[in-house]
Motif scaffolding. Structure first.
Motif, short mmCIF file in Angstrom:
data_model
loop_
_atom_site.label_atom_id
_atom_site.label_comp_id
_atom_site.label_asym_id
_atom_site.label_seq_id
_atom_site.Cartn_x
_atom_site.Cartn_y
_atom_site.Cartn_z
N LEU A 144 0.78 -1.23 0.00
CA LEU A 144 0.00 0.00 0.00
C LEU A 144 0.81 1.28 0.00
O LEU A 144 0.30 2.34 -0.37
CB LEU A 144 -0.93 0.01 1.23
CG LEU A 144 -1.97 -1.12 1.29
CD1 LEU A 144 -2.66 -1.12 2.64
CD2 LEU A 144 -2.98 -0.96 0.17
N ASP A 145 2.06 1.24 0.43
CA ASP A 145 2.84 2.47 0.55
C ASP A 145 3.31 2.96 -0.82
O ASP A 145 3.94 2.21 -1.57
CB ASP A 145 4.06 2.24 1.46
CG ASP A 145 4.85 3.52 1.71
OD1 ASP A 145 4.22 4.58 1.82
OD2 ASP A 145 6.08 3.44 1.76
N GLY A 146 2.98 4.20 -1.14
CA GLY A 146 3.42 4.79 -2.41
C GLY A 146 2.58 4.37 -3.60
O GLY A 146 2.97 4.58 -4.75
#
Length: 343
Positions: A207-209
């Motif tokens: 989910l990050d970025g």
């Protein structure tokens, strides 16, 4: 250590799919695994002995020439599964039954709605020396998806293990510290499989970025604290944990869609990825137990006699794999470097 030789491993949890997909998935697994527990969640699911036998024949027909790879078949449990179904499956050589809570993952809509009604089936499995393989998540929509494994332990897993004390139970593809702790503390006859993605990644990697659909699987990736708990569990060398890739292919457009499918296709790199994890943990001496010994011992099957060798050699996972029909699959860890390679 720049080279390691271990007894040839087995994969105790994977998805081959069916049809032309077998021409890709079976050779990918047979390249390094001697046996594999084959998931039964086809469309329609493998709910009878006859369907299991037919599916096994299709898998065997897709083996590379000269391969001795052997699929180990499972039965898909539904609310209508009977004791007679279990007896017939045992006679046909089926080794285990798989329980999906209805709607928990891919092709699980025909799964179990009422666990209570299945206890005679669980008892029949124990009587016929077959295993129960569990996708351990509740499906109540009001329970947060990141909490569903823990909720399943509290609501169901403890009860199943206690009420049928002679039943061998595999808690499949565990993802949390709660599950690892449960397996450590449970009675004899309880074990768990762990995937490469849950040892290597946490939910930031999904989910990050931006959303990374090829890291999306079920049970979903969890916090880094849970990832570290799984890594700590395999580092102990406990025989309650063993290799199960949950390799689950989907064509690229089904992963990269408005409602992307769950699953990571890791077959072409799984053993190398596990080796990399154990290397990072300074626990290469524990790899053979996890990959090659604990699984057959738990299933009461003979250990393999051949060996495989992995060398410390950098290589890159391909960006995509093209199926016989021309459709691409994006493999797990696509485009990234792995530091170990099967010789």
């Amino acid at each position: 250590m720049n080279e390691i030789t271990i007894i040839k491993p087995d994969d105790w949890h994977l998805h081959f799919r069916d049809g032309d997909m077998l021409l890709e998935t079976v050779p990918a697994t047979a390249r390094c695994f001697e046996r594999a527990i084959v998931m039964p969640n086809l469309v329609p699911p493998v709910t009878t002995a006859d369907l299991a036998v037919s599916y096994r024949e299709r898998i065997l027909a897709a083996r590379p020439e000269g391969s001795a790879f052997m699929p180990l078949m499972t039965l898909y449990l539904t609310d209508k599964t009977s004791v007679e179904d279990i007896k017939a499956a045992k006679k046909a050589g089926v080794v285990a039954a798989k329980m999906y809570p209805a709607g928990a993952t891919t092709n699980s809509d025909s799964g179990v709605n009422s666990l209570e009604s299945l206890y005679p089936v669980f008892e029949s499995l124990a009587e016929h020396d077959m295993l129960l393989l569990i996708h351990g998540e509740v499906t109540q929509k009001h329970i947060d998806i990141f909490d569903r494994e823990k909720a399943f332990i509290d609501q169901h897993m403890v009860k199943i293990v206690e009420r049928v004390p002679n039943l061998r139970v595999v808690f499949e593809h565990i993802t949390t510290k709660d599950a690892a702790d449960f397996v450590f503390s449970a009675r004899e006859g309880v074990a768990a499989t762990i995937t490469p993605q849950h040892l290597m990644l946490n939910r930031n990697d999904m989910l990050d970025g931006g959303i990374r659909p090829h890291n999306y699987c079920l049970p979903v990736l969890k916090r880094s604290t849970h990832q570290e708990a799984l890594r700590a569990a395999v580092k102990t060398g406990s025989n309650r944990f063993f290799l199960g890739t949950d390799s689950a292919p989907h064509v690229q457009h089904r992963k990269e869609s408005g409602c992307g499918c769950a699953g990571c296709y890791s077959a072409w790199s799984a053993l190398e990825l596990y080796t990399q994890v154990f290397d990072e943990l300074d626990a290469l001496d524990k790899l053979e137990g996890f990959a090659s010994l604990h699984g057959p011992d738990f299933y009461s099957l003979p250990r393999n006699t051949q060996t495989v060798t992995l060398a410390r050699e950098a290589w890159q996972v391909p960006e995509s794999i093209v199926l016989p029909d021309g459709e691409p699959i994006v493999p797990f860890f696509a485009g990234k470097q792995i530091n170990w390679k099967l010789k």
